[in-house]
Design a protein around this motif. Sequence first.
Motif, PDB file in Angstrom:
ATOM      1  N   LEU A 127      45.350  41.997  60.663  1.00  8.37           N
ATOM      2  CA  LEU A 127      45.133  41.788  59.225  1.00  8.37           C
ATOM      3  C   LEU A 127      43.654  41.848  58.885  1.00  8.37           C
ATOM      4  CD1 LEU A 127      47.676  38.881  58.603  1.00  8.37           C
ATOM      5  CD2 LEU A 127      48.021  41.363  58.527  1.00  8.37           C
ATOM      6  N   PRO A 128      43.337  42.319  57.665  1.00 12.67           N
ATOM      7  CA  PRO A 128      41.930  42.405  57.238  1.00 12.67           C
ATOM      8  C   PRO A 128      41.227  41.054  57.349  1.00 12.67           C
ATOM      9  CG  PRO A 128      43.399  43.329  55.575  1.00 12.67           C
ATOM     10  CD  PRO A 128      44.264  42.748  56.637  1.00 12.67           C
ATOM     11  N   ARG A 129      39.921  41.099  57.618  1.00 14.40           N
ATOM     12  CA  ARG A 129      39.144  39.865  57.746  1.00 14.40           C
ATOM     13  C   ARG A 129      38.951  39.185  56.403  1.00 14.40           C
ATOM     14  NH1 ARG A 129      35.939  39.552  62.427  1.00 14.40           N
ATOM     15  NH2 ARG A 129      37.047  40.699  64.032  1.00 14.40           N
ATOM     16  N   THR A 130      38.629  40.004  55.390  1.00 14.49           N
ATOM     17  CA  THR A 130      38.295  39.442  54.080  1.00 14.49           C
ATOM     18  C   THR A 130      38.949  40.258  52.978  1.00 14.49           C
ATOM     19  OG1 THR A 130      36.145  38.731  54.909  1.00 14.49           O
ATOM     20  CG2 THR A 130      36.383  38.829  52.533  1.00 14.49           C
ATOM     21  N   LEU A 131      39.549  39.546  52.039  1.00  7.57           N
ATOM     22  CA  LEU A 131      40.105  40.181  50.857  1.00  7.57           C
ATOM     23  C   LEU A 131      39.318  39.616  49.683  1.00  7.57           C
ATOM     24  CD1 LEU A 131      42.383  42.121  50.225  1.00  7.57           C
ATOM     25  CD2 LEU A 131      43.968  40.207  50.218  1.00  7.57           C
ATOM     26  N   LEU A 132      38.448  40.437  49.146  1.00 11.80           N
ATOM     27  CA  LEU A 132      37.522  39.966  48.109  1.00 11.80           C
ATOM     28  C   LEU A 132      38.059  40.350  46.729  1.00 11.80           C
ATOM     29  CD1 LEU A 132      34.751  38.953  47.084  1.00 11.80           C
ATOM     30  CD2 LEU A 132      33.797  41.158  47.686  1.00 11.80           C
ATOM     31  N   ALA A 133      38.375  39.342  45.911  1.00 16.46           N
ATOM     32  CA  ALA A 133      38.950  39.618  44.591  1.00 16.46           C
ATOM     33  C   ALA A 133      37.917  39.356  43.499  1.00 16.46           C
ATOM     34  CB  ALA A 133      40.172  38.742  44.363  1.00 16.46           C
ATOM     35  N   HIS A 134      37.698  40.356  42.669  1.00 17.96           N
ATOM     36  CA  HIS A 134      36.740  40.175  41.572  1.00 17.96           C
ATOM     37  C   HIS A 134      37.472  40.096  40.242  1.00 17.96           C
ATOM     38  CE1 HIS A 134      37.095  44.375  40.211  1.00 17.96           C
ATOM     39  NE2 HIS A 134      37.173  44.692  41.481  1.00 17.96           N
ATOM     40  N   GLY A 135      36.724  39.665  39.223  1.00 21.60           N
ATOM     41  CA  GLY A 135      37.327  39.490  37.902  1.00 21.60           C
ATOM     42  C   GLY A 135      37.252  40.756  37.058  1.00 21.60           C
ATOM     43  N   PHE A 136      37.451  40.590  35.788  1.00 22.97           N
ATOM     44  CA  PHE A 136      37.433  41.714  34.850  1.00 22.97           C
ATOM     45  C   PHE A 136      36.131  41.732  34.067  1.00 22.97           C
ATOM     46  CE2 PHE A 136      42.329  41.586  34.341  1.00 22.97           C
ATOM     47  CZ  PHE A 136      42.459  42.340  35.487  1.00 22.97           C
ATOM     48  N   ILE A 137      35.818  42.886  33.535  1.00 22.48           N
ATOM     49  CA  ILE A 137      34.656  42.983  32.651  1.00 22.48           C
ATOM     50  C   ILE A 137      35.161  43.103  31.223  1.00 22.48           C
ATOM     51  CG2 ILE A 137      32.594  44.294  32.042  1.00 22.48           C
ATOM     52  CD1 ILE A 137      32.617  45.401  34.911  1.00 22.48           C
ATOM     53  N   ASN A 138      34.727  42.176  30.398  1.00 20.46           N
ATOM     54  CA  ASN A 138      35.029  42.281  28.973  1.00 20.46           C
ATOM     55  C   ASN A 138      33.847  42.926  28.274  1.00 20.46           C
ATOM     56  OD1 ASN A 138      37.541  40.936  29.155  1.00 20.46           O
ATOM     57  ND2 ASN A 138      36.448  38.989  29.305  1.00 20.46           N
ATOM     58  N   VAL A 139      34.117  43.451  27.096  1.00 18.90           N
ATOM     59  CA  VAL A 139      33.043  44.022  26.302  1.00 18.90           C
ATOM     60  C   VAL A 139      32.977  43.216  25.011  1.00 18.90           C
ATOM     61  CG1 VAL A 139      32.241  46.078  25.070  1.00 18.90           C
ATOM     62  CG2 VAL A 139      33.316  46.309  27.316  1.00 18.90           C
ATOM     63  N   ASP A 140      31.821  42.581  24.791  1.00 20.93           N
ATOM     64  CA  ASP A 140      31.694  41.714  23.624  1.00 20.93           C
ATOM     65  C   ASP A 140      32.790  40.658  23.605  1.00 20.93           C
ATOM     66  OD1 ASP A 140      29.678  41.640  21.740  1.00 20.93           O
ATOM     67  OD2 ASP A 140      30.154  43.687  21.072  1.00 20.93           O
ATOM     68  N   ASN A 141      33.060  40.103  24.769  1.00 25.92           N
ATOM     69  CA  ASN A 141      34.089  39.082  24.929  1.00 25.92           C
ATOM     70  C   ASN A 141      35.500  39.526  24.552  1.00 25.92           C
ATOM     71  OD1 ASN A 141      32.629  36.858  26.054  1.00 25.92           O
ATOM     72  ND2 ASN A 141      31.557  36.744  24.089  1.00 25.92           N
ATOM     73  N   THR A 142      35.711  40.847  24.546  1.00 26.73           N
ATOM     74  CA  THR A 142      37.034  41.364  24.234  1.00 26.73           C
ATOM     75  C   THR A 142      37.468  42.247  25.396  1.00 26.73           C
ATOM     76  OG1 THR A 142      36.288  41.526  21.962  1.00 26.73           O
ATOM     77  CG2 THR A 142      38.362  42.599  22.478  1.00 26.73           C
ATOM     78  N   LYS A 143      38.741  42.223  25.693  1.00 30.24           N
ATOM     79  CA  LYS A 143      39.252  43.069  26.759  1.00 30.24           C
ATOM     80  C   LYS A 143      38.995  44.536  26.415  1.00 30.24           C
ATOM     81  CE  LYS A 143      43.353  44.195  29.263  1.00 30.24           C
ATOM     82  NZ  LYS A 143      44.558  43.906  29.931  1.00 30.24           N
ATOM     83  N   MET A 144      38.547  45.299  27.425  1.00 30.96           N
ATOM     84  CA  MET A 144      38.306  46.721  27.184  1.00 30.96           C
ATOM     85  C   MET A 144      39.638  47.418  26.956  1.00 30.96           C
ATOM     86  SD  MET A 144      35.675  48.744  29.667  1.00 30.96           S
ATOM     87  CE  MET A 144      35.731  47.546  30.978  1.00 30.96           C
ATOM     88  N   SER A 145      39.732  48.206  25.916  1.00 36.42           N
ATOM     89  CA  SER A 145      40.961  48.980  25.744  1.00 36.42           C
ATOM     90  C   SER A 145      40.686  50.233  24.946  1.00 36.42           C
ATOM     91  CB  SER A 145      42.040  48.136  25.063  1.00 36.42           C
ATOM     92  OG  SER A 145      41.933  48.241  23.662  1.00 36.42           O
ATOM     93  N   LYS A 146      41.486  51.250  25.297  1.00 34.66           N
ATOM     94  CA  LYS A 146      41.315  52.543  24.659  1.00 34.66           C
ATOM     95  C   LYS A 146      41.553  52.433  23.153  1.00 34.66           C
ATOM     96  CE  LYS A 146      42.552  57.079  26.264  1.00 34.66           C
ATOM     97  NZ  LYS A 146      43.593  57.837  26.989  1.00 34.66           N
ATOM     98  N   SER A 147      42.554  51.619  22.796  1.00 36.33           N
ATOM     99  CA  SER A 147      42.893  51.522  21.376  1.00 36.33           C
ATOM    100  C   SER A 147      41.777  50.843  20.579  1.00 36.33           C
ATOM    101  CB  SER A 147      44.223  50.797  21.191  1.00 36.33           C
ATOM    102  OG  SER A 147      44.220  49.598  21.925  1.00 36.33           O
ATOM    103  N   LEU A 148      41.044  49.933  21.229  1.00 32.97           N
ATOM    104  CA  LEU A 148      39.932  49.281  20.528  1.00 32.97           C
ATOM    105  C   LEU A 148      38.679  50.157  20.537  1.00 32.97           C
ATOM    106  CD1 LEU A 148      40.204  45.565  21.735  1.00 32.97           C
ATOM    107  CD2 LEU A 148      40.637  46.433  19.432  1.00 32.97           C
ATOM    108  N   GLY A 149      38.692  51.183  21.357  1.00 32.30           N
ATOM    109  CA  GLY A 149      37.550  52.100  21.420  1.00 32.30           C
ATOM    110  C   GLY A 149      36.306  51.453  22.013  1.00 32.30           C
ATOM    111  N   ASN A 150      36.478  50.414  22.838  1.00 34.97           N
ATOM    112  CA  ASN A 150      35.298  49.741  23.399  1.00 34.97           C
ATOM    113  C   ASN A 150      35.156  49.976  24.909  1.00 34.97           C
ATOM    114  OD1 ASN A 150      37.409  48.235  24.296  1.00 34.97           O
ATOM    115  ND2 ASN A 150      36.517  46.252  23.813  1.00 34.97           N
ATOM    116  N   VAL A 151      35.748  51.064  25.384  1.00 33.83           N
ATOM    117  CA  VAL A 151      35.684  51.361  26.819  1.00 33.83           C
ATOM    118  C   VAL A 151      34.278  51.852  27.172  1.00 33.83           C
ATOM    119  CG1 VAL A 151      36.587  52.805  28.681  1.00 33.83           C
ATOM    120  CG2 VAL A 151      38.140  51.893  26.946  1.00 33.83           C
ATOM    121  N   VAL A 152      33.676  51.195  28.160  1.00 31.65           N
ATOM    122  CA  VAL A 152      32.325  51.572  28.571  1.00 31.65           C
ATOM    123  C   VAL A 152      32.414  52.574  29.717  1.00 31.65           C
ATOM    124  CG1 VAL A 152      30.145  50.718  29.486  1.00 31.65           C
ATOM    125  CG2 VAL A 152      31.420  49.344  27.846  1.00 31.65           C
TER     126      VAL A 152
END
Length: 484
Positions: free
Chosen positions: A285-310
């Motif tokens: 089994l792998p030694r380390t499973l590193l889990a990271h969080g999400f990046i929001n844009v202006d405190n809002t979830k990035m989404s295509k419909s909001l047009g805030n995808v970086v």
Amino acid sequence: MRCDKIGVMKKYITTAIPYLNARPHIGHAMDYLLADVWARHETIGGHEVRMSAGADEHGTKVEQKAREAGVSPQQFVDDLAPTFRVMIAKLNVGVTDYVRTSDPEHARRCQEIWRRLDAAGVIYKSKYQGWYCSGCESFVTETEARAMDYQCPDHQKPLEKVSEENYYLRVSKFTDQIREFVRTAVVPEFRGREILELIKDGAQDVSISRPLEKLAWGVPVPDDDAQVMYVWVDALSNYITALSYPDDDFAADFWPAHVQVVGKDILRFHAIIWPAMLLALGLKLPRTLLAHGFINVDNTKMSKSLGNVVDPIELVEQYGVDAVRYFFLRHIPTFEDGDYTTEKFIAAYNGELANDLGNLVSRLANMIDKYDVPSAWRDSQSRIAAEVAEFHKFMKKFEYHRALETIWTAVQSCNRYIDETKPWALAKTDSAEMAQVLNVLWGDIMIIQALLTPFLPDAAAKIRAVFDGDTVQPAPILFPKVDI
Ligand SMILES: [Zn+2]
């Protein structure tokens, strides 16, 4: 992990393979950056490193997008895949192995993996009745469904109830080993605890195939024309097919993976199903499973419909690769969700890169040159030993943002030392003292560039080129200030 020479080890680092149904965004970039820092860190440590990346190209969503675009699924992913490779290159991420799951070689290896799982007695056929998120293309256990109140948190839509005949992977058989794996391998610990909570009544078996009529775009199940492999065996296997498993030339000395980087949304698959597959295959089994969080844009979830995808490629083109690496590695906390805004990005760029680091490099190079300081930096007493010790402490815990923060504490300390000692005044009154002060700073900037190397490889190399010698070279402007 076998040692060839004394202390030299083979280390394998993997990145999650993005689902190819849309263009790359900055969330994908996070995975690559975190893995790349560790790969460079290990390479600097003298180890032999391989890093894999890839593309998850099968599934109903790709099929559907391809239909909308009026092309075949293969054509659709063939068109999209190169933009991900461009992003990896633009981010200066040192991928050595790349797997596209629609590659026939990968499919052939997956079928062999399936056969081995079957031979190990962990595959059985059964009727599935339960929950499914078409957004995740994921079956959801009753426990998970209840925990998310029967609504997918990532897709904000209710789970569907489905009923179909599938093959199952006997994950439940490995509950004890999975728990032990989660306790020892998952970083950060609080994400590990969330997984342990999910399997507190035992890990549940998962469906690993779907009927052909529901999913045509995938790897056929060996010896069963009516079934197609469903994500797990196909996608998770990329981490070992990248090393040619199960062929004769499997690079077994790179397995188990040293670090596998994944987003928090897919941790549960990597922490529960993946170890079950590996255990059934008789792999470590792998030694380390590193889990990271999400990046929001202006405190809002990035989404295509909001047009805030970086778009990370655009950011790199505008500000340079190291500026992008810096922002996302320092200002997005390694384990938590973080927030991107153009204002924050530019403030960090101008304040921390152009002012703090850029000015230190140019002031120091100018003074050493102007006052013709005799080189004695290799023997000088460092003023930043405490920060260096802190840095290594954070690196061990994969807390990259805090490691970078510590480097900046050292950079700012060097700037303050210049302001306080005023070498330009000492040059007139006490040239021996002036030379001593500048040699201390000279030694410390060499330490700083070494610490910066995994994070900002280009900038670190430029700093090294200025200071690594008995005289200094003219300092380039590392980060030209940008207008707000
Ligand atoms: Zn979902």
